[in-house]
Scaffold this motif. Structure first.
Motif, PDB file in Angstrom:
ATOM      1  N   THR A 256       0.174  11.870  -5.322  1.00  0.00           N
ATOM      2  CA  THR A 256       0.914  12.958  -4.666  1.00  0.00           C
ATOM      3  C   THR A 256       2.228  12.459  -4.075  1.00  0.00           C
ATOM      4  O   THR A 256       3.277  13.096  -4.222  1.00  0.00           O
ATOM      5  N   LEU A 257       2.192  11.307  -3.409  1.00  0.00           N
ATOM      6  CA  LEU A 257       3.411  10.784  -2.804  1.00  0.00           C
ATOM      7  C   LEU A 257       4.421  10.358  -3.870  1.00  0.00           C
ATOM      8  O   LEU A 257       5.626  10.598  -3.712  1.00  0.00           O
ATOM      9  N   LEU A 258       3.941   9.771  -4.964  1.00  0.00           N
ATOM     10  CA  LEU A 258       4.862   9.388  -6.037  1.00  0.00           C
ATOM     11  C   LEU A 258       5.514  10.612  -6.664  1.00  0.00           C
ATOM     12  O   LEU A 258       6.707  10.595  -6.999  1.00  0.00           O
ATOM     13  N   ARG A 259       4.764  11.674  -6.817  1.00  0.00           N
ATOM     14  CA  ARG A 259       5.371  12.899  -7.345  1.00  0.00           C
ATOM     15  C   ARG A 259       6.362  13.497  -6.341  1.00  0.00           C
ATOM     16  O   ARG A 259       7.374  14.080  -6.722  1.00  0.00           O
ATOM     17  N   GLY A 260       6.042  13.343  -5.054  1.00  0.00           N
ATOM     18  CA  GLY A 260       7.008  13.777  -4.053  1.00  0.00           C
ATOM     19  C   GLY A 260       8.281  12.952  -4.108  1.00  0.00           C
ATOM     20  O   GLY A 260       9.390  13.479  -3.940  1.00  0.00           O
ATOM     21  N   ILE A 261       8.145  11.643  -4.343  1.00  0.00           N
ATOM     22  CA  ILE A 261       9.324  10.784  -4.508  1.00  0.00           C
ATOM     23  C   ILE A 261      10.135  11.237  -5.710  1.00  0.00           C
ATOM     24  O   ILE A 261      11.372  11.309  -5.654  1.00  0.00           O
ATOM     25  N   ALA A 262       9.443  11.546  -6.812  1.00  0.00           N
ATOM     26  CA  ALA A 262      10.143  12.006  -8.018  1.00  0.00           C
ATOM     27  C   ALA A 262      10.903  13.307  -7.751  1.00  0.00           C
ATOM     28  O   ALA A 262      12.071  13.460  -8.158  1.00  0.00           O
ATOM     29  N   ALA A 263      10.254  14.246  -7.069  1.00  0.00           N
ATOM     30  CA  ALA A 263      10.922  15.515  -6.769  1.00  0.00           C
ATOM     31  C   ALA A 263      12.125  15.299  -5.847  1.00  0.00           C
ATOM     32  O   ALA A 263      13.184  15.911  -6.035  1.00  0.00           O
ATOM     33  N   ALA A 264      11.978  14.414  -4.863  1.00  0.00           N
ATOM     34  CA  ALA A 264      13.090  14.137  -3.954  1.00  0.00           C
ATOM     35  C   ALA A 264      14.257  13.504  -4.704  1.00  0.00           C
ATOM     36  O   ALA A 264      15.429  13.839  -4.465  1.00  0.00           O
ATOM     37  N   LEU A 284      10.140  14.705   2.454  1.00  0.00           N
ATOM     38  CA  LEU A 284       9.527  13.462   2.012  1.00  0.00           C
ATOM     39  C   LEU A 284       8.989  12.666   3.201  1.00  0.00           C
ATOM     40  O   LEU A 284       7.957  11.991   3.090  1.00  0.00           O
ATOM     41  N   GLU A 285       9.656  12.755   4.349  1.00  0.00           N
ATOM     42  CA  GLU A 285       9.133  12.095   5.541  1.00  0.00           C
ATOM     43  C   GLU A 285       7.769  12.668   5.931  1.00  0.00           C
ATOM     44  O   GLU A 285       6.845  11.929   6.303  1.00  0.00           O
ATOM     45  N   HIS A 312      -1.492  -1.453  -3.685  1.00  0.00           N
ATOM     46  CA  HIS A 312      -0.810  -0.375  -4.414  1.00  0.00           C
ATOM     47  C   HIS A 312      -0.274   0.674  -3.446  1.00  0.00           C
ATOM     48  O   HIS A 312       0.873   1.124  -3.564  1.00  0.00           O
ATOM     49  N   ARG A 313      -1.101   1.057  -2.474  1.00  0.00           N
ATOM     50  CA  ARG A 313      -0.652   2.061  -1.513  1.00  0.00           C
ATOM     51  C   ARG A 313       0.499   1.562  -0.646  1.00  0.00           C
ATOM     52  O   ARG A 313       1.434   2.317  -0.341  1.00  0.00           O
ATOM     53  N   SER A 314       0.462   0.305  -0.273  1.00  0.00           N
ATOM     54  CA  SER A 314       1.562  -0.249   0.516  1.00  0.00           C
ATOM     55  C   SER A 314       2.862  -0.248  -0.283  1.00  0.00           C
ATOM     56  O   SER A 314       3.944   0.051   0.245  1.00  0.00           O
ATOM     57  N   THR A 315       2.761  -0.582  -1.565  1.00  0.00           N
ATOM     58  CA  THR A 315       3.949  -0.567  -2.417  1.00  0.00           C
ATOM     59  C   THR A 315       4.509   0.846  -2.557  1.00  0.00           C
ATOM     60  O   THR A 315       5.727   1.062  -2.504  1.00  0.00           O
ATOM     61  N   VAL A 316       3.627   1.829  -2.733  1.00  0.00           N
ATOM     62  CA  VAL A 316       4.079   3.223  -2.845  1.00  0.00           C
ATOM     63  C   VAL A 316       4.745   3.671  -1.550  1.00  0.00           C
ATOM     64  O   VAL A 316       5.779   4.356  -1.565  1.00  0.00           O
ATOM     65  N   LEU A 317       4.172   3.295  -0.413  1.00  0.00           N
ATOM     66  CA  LEU A 317       4.756   3.688   0.870  1.00  0.00           C
ATOM     67  C   LEU A 317       6.132   3.060   1.067  1.00  0.00           C
ATOM     68  O   LEU A 317       7.064   3.713   1.553  1.00  0.00           O
ATOM     69  N   ALA A 318       6.293   1.782   0.669  1.00  0.00           N
ATOM     70  CA  ALA A 318       7.605   1.142   0.761  1.00  0.00           C
ATOM     71  C   ALA A 318       8.613   1.826  -0.150  1.00  0.00           C
ATOM     72  O   ALA A 318       9.792   1.977   0.201  1.00  0.00           O
ATOM     73  N   THR A 319       8.157   2.267  -1.319  1.00  0.00           N
ATOM     74  CA  THR A 319       9.045   2.997  -2.233  1.00  0.00           C
ATOM     75  C   THR A 319       9.477   4.318  -1.619  1.00  0.00           C
ATOM     76  O   THR A 319      10.643   4.734  -1.736  1.00  0.00           O
ATOM     77  N   ALA A 320       8.552   5.002  -0.951  1.00  0.00           N
ATOM     78  CA  ALA A 320       8.900   6.256  -0.282  1.00  0.00           C
ATOM     79  C   ALA A 320       9.934   6.028   0.813  1.00  0.00           C
ATOM     80  O   ALA A 320      10.845   6.848   1.009  1.00  0.00           O
ATOM     81  N   ALA A 321       9.825   4.912   1.541  1.00  0.00           N
ATOM     82  CA  ALA A 321      10.808   4.611   2.585  1.00  0.00           C
ATOM     83  C   ALA A 321      12.207   4.467   1.992  1.00  0.00           C
ATOM     84  O   ALA A 321      13.197   4.938   2.575  1.00  0.00           O
ATOM     85  N   SER A 322      12.302   3.832   0.826  1.00  0.00           N
ATOM     86  CA  SER A 322      13.609   3.701   0.180  1.00  0.00           C
ATOM     87  C   SER A 322      14.136   5.055  -0.271  1.00  0.00           C
ATOM     88  O   SER A 322      15.332   5.349  -0.124  1.00  0.00           O
ATOM     89  N   ALA A 323      13.262   5.899  -0.819  1.00  0.00           N
ATOM     90  CA  ALA A 323      13.694   7.225  -1.251  1.00  0.00           C
ATOM     91  C   ALA A 323      14.153   8.072  -0.063  1.00  0.00           C
ATOM     92  O   ALA A 323      15.118   8.846  -0.173  1.00  0.00           O
ATOM     93  N   ILE A 324      13.481   7.937   1.061  1.00  0.00           N
ATOM     94  CA  ILE A 324      13.904   8.658   2.272  1.00  0.00           C
ATOM     95  C   ILE A 324      15.288   8.207   2.706  1.00  0.00           C
ATOM     96  O   ILE A 324      16.141   9.024   3.090  1.00  0.00           O
TER      97      ILE A 324
END
Length: 703
Positions: A256-264, A284-285, A312-324
């Motif tokens: 879900t978070l990766l798809r949110g990153i993609a949409a953002a 996204l936040e 894996h989850r930590s990596t996804v969360l770090a990716t979300a921080a960059s997208a934000i």
């Protein structure tokens, strides 16, 4: 040669040569032969050369024309100032030093002032030489006005140059790739090697050194600063997606978070391409906050997630921080947002101040001997002042050629200056011989020079920018001989005077290059990168303590805010030094030595962790976990300090995964935060590995 085989640089140089030649000669010939106004002719001839050739305004024809128009008042003022200060050599030298420093230091304001500064200097140089003739000022100003008007028309109507692709478009393309990669990663398969290479290549393409000068967001205003921040965060986002690891089982929260990153990423790319809505990072936040909450609930269940899933989850969360960060920066750049909730104020410090304050901060921040722009301004001012003093003391007949040689041949390093001076001396000698033969054979007939002038200008202005100083100085010697022989009777000794003046200017420029910061930006970039790594070292320890032991003496006793502030300041200085380093002659993105960009990425990565990791901490962890984090952070901080010395073999970082005994002792709700720290350590270690040329990916794993 067929047009399809010509490089873009050659085509660009040929078109600009045509525009400058037409603009320069369209007034020169009527002023000489119809109006009998040699002063107007000289200034009308050199104005297009100054603003169209010696200057390099960024962008396409419309933008170049706008820069030239904005430069016109300064050109008129400098012409008047030079005319007035030509009364004595001392006054002219003092004015030369002040004008040279001010215009060269103005390069800190962005690519447009930097590009037009050399041309503006020529207006003062032309006017500050004898004879002292204040009564000729009206004719000089008329010549400048006519030359500028013709250049503007030629820029807009004659072979107009296409605009440079905007940097925002490059970011948008990269975000499209990030969006598709995030969707692929959402299926839990990780990133395939081919896609990882594509992500890394696209990220490298966002470096400012890979952009045309007119597209680089290097200005002091809010938009340029935010676009530069967006580009850096996008590069980090692509690198993180390239390192996404596969998972054994499907994880709906990560998907879900990766798809949110993609949409953002998709929405932000659309905004960069002109969509009316400029999305902020709030959505996204909120998704990232929900992800953290879900991660905490799942970790608190009876069956704790597997270590691989935690990574894996930590990596996804770090990716979300960059997208934000990307979304927030684009919101500031396009929407002019002044407030950004949930994000560190210091990261987007430029969002609140006014434009005037931002420009003042850029100028005052570079008034230091450690600033490369300040060094260049001092070097240029001293060189031009010395050249004007020598030309006045020796009473050289065409002394402004001495200053022109200093202005065009000066480089930021002694080695590059020597290379340019050596080539220019050979070219000027050959050009002087050719000009001497032409003047001798013409026997004073101005018609010969009038016929040769146009083809000589076309050839000089086409080959000079792409073939090097030898061709530029040699052909320009022929151009000035043809021009001045039409203004007054001359002999072959004009070529001799040209050779003597250029050699004098070469000697002065070389002396300044040897005495004033001879290593150029290389020395400063090494110093600034070393200071940056040393500043980031305590920040790593502070962040680790604040994450695994918040509220304890280990965390409370450390000046966290001061460490963040110092690292951000060092990062801005290092980025400026690196940008100058990449513009030096002979530099290429693939040259040897230390990888300075990896040092910048390492510091940026440290700052991102310093903001996000303490916010994710559930509270103090057991002593064993704190001991592991403290020891690992200390080893990494020690590696950063050792890396600041840039040893030949690089610095090896000994990775210490979380021991199984520590994982077993840590309460399940605290496991994600501890793994976040390990993933952060691993990323910093990967950045340090790249500094020694080892680009193999370093993947985090929990023992």
């Amino acid at each position: 040669m067929p047009a399809r085989h010509l490089s873009p640089d050659r085509v660009r140089a040929a078109r600009q040569a045509v525009r400058v030649t037409v603009a320069a000669t369209a007034v020169f010939y009527p002023a000489v032969y119809a109006l009998h106004q040699p002063v107007i002719a000289v200034y009308a001839l050199f104005t297009p050369i100054a603003l169209g050739l010696l200057s390099s305004p960024p962008g396409g024809s419309r933008r170049r024309a706008r820069v030239v128009l904005l430069a016109l008042p300064f050109a008129l003022a400098l012409t008047a100032l030079g005319t007035v200060l030509a009364v004595t050599t001392g006054a002219a030298v003092a004015g030369m030093v002040v004008v040279g420093f001010a215009l060269t230091f103005g390069a800190v304001c962005g690519p447009a002032p930097a590009g037009v500064a050399p041309g503006l200097l020529l207006f003062y140089v032309l006017a500050c030489f004898p004879p002292y003739a204040p009564d000729a000022l009206p004719q000089r100003l008329v010549g400048v006005l006519l030359g500028t008007a013709l250049l503007l028309l030629c820029e807009l109507l004659l072979l107009p140059a296409p605009p440079d692709p905007p940097y925002s478009e490059r970011i948008a393309d990269a975000l499209d790739l990030a969006a598709t990669s995030a969707v692929v990663a959402a299926h839990g398969r990780g990133t395939a090697p081919d896609r990882a290479r594509l992500l890394s290549t696209t990220g490298r393409g966002l470096r400012l050194s890979q952009q045309p000068p007119g597209s680089r967001p290097t200005g002091a205003g809010r938009t340029h600063r935010a676009l530069a921040e967006a580009g850096a965060a996008t590069r980090r986002l692509l690198d993180q997606l390239a390192r996404t690891t596969p998972t054994a089982n499907r994880d709906l929260a990560s998907e879900t978070l990766l798809r949110g990153i993609a949409a953002a990423c998709t929405r932000t790319a659309d905004a960069l391409r002109g969509a009316p809505a400029v999305p902020g990072p709030e959505v996204l936040e909120e998704m990232a906050a929900d992800f953290v909450a879900h991660r905490g609930r799942s970790s608190g269940s009876r069956t704790a997630p597997a270590p691989a899933l935690l990574v894996h989850r930590s990596t996804v969360l770090a990716t979300a921080a960059s997208a934000i960060t990307v979304q927030a920066a684009v919101a500031v750049a396009l929407g002019g947002r002044r407030t950004l909730t949930g994000l560190p104020r210091e990261q987007f410090w430029y969002a609140r101040p006014s434009t005037v304050r931002l420009w003042a901060a850029r100028l005052t921040g570079n008034v230091t001997r450690r600033s490369v722009c300040f060094q260049n301004a001092v070097r240029t001012a001293v060189g031009l002042g010395a050249a004007r003093l020598v030309a006045g003391a020796l009473d050289l007949s065409h002394g402004f050629w001495v200053l022109l040689a200093v202005l065009t041949l000066g480089r930021t390093t002694a080695g590059a200056t020597w290379s340019a001076v050596r080539s220019a001396a050979v070219g000027t000698l050959l050009g002087a011989l050719a000009a001497g033969v032409l003047l001798f054979e013409a026997g004073g007939a101005a018609v010969v020079s009038a016929v040769v002038l146009v083809p000589a200008m076309l050839l000089a202005f086409t080959l000079g920018p792409i073939a090097g100083p030898a061709w530029a100085q040699g052909l320009f010697t022929l151009v000035v001989a043809c021009a001045f022989s039409q203004l007054s009777p001359v002999t072959w000794r004009l070529a001799e005077a040209r050779l003597l003046d250029v050699l004098t200017g070469c000697a002065i420029g070389l002396l300044c290059g040897l005495l004033a910061w001879p290593s150029g930006a290389r020395g400063e970039v090494r110093h600034s990168m070393a200071e940056l790594l040393r500043a980031a070292a305590p920040l790593v320890e502070v962040t680790a303590a604040a994450t695994v032991a918040p509220g304890t003496p280990d965390a409370a006793g450390r000046p966290a805010e001061e460490a963040v502030r110092l690292t951000r300041r060092r990062l801005r200085i290092a980025e400026a030094a690196y940008a100058q380093y990449r513009t030096e002659a002979g530099r290429s993105p693939a040259d040897g030595g230390s990888d300075w960009l990896a040092a910048l990425n390492c510091a940026g990565h440290a700052l991102v962790g310093a903001h996000w990791l303490p916010r994710l901490s559930p509270g103090p962890m057991p002593p064993d976990a704190r001991h592991w984090a403290r020891e690992s952070a200390g080893e990494l901080a020690d590696a950063l300090v050792r890396a600041a010395d840039f040893p030949p073999g690089g610095v090896r970082v000994r990775r210490t995964p979380i021991p199984r005994s520590v994982l077993a002792a840590v309460p399940a709700p605290a496991l994600p935060a501890l793994v976040d720290v390990e993933v952060w350590f691993s990323g910093l270690g990967a950045d340090l590995a790249e500094m020694r040329g080892d680009s193999r990916p370093v993947r985090s794993r929990a023992a």
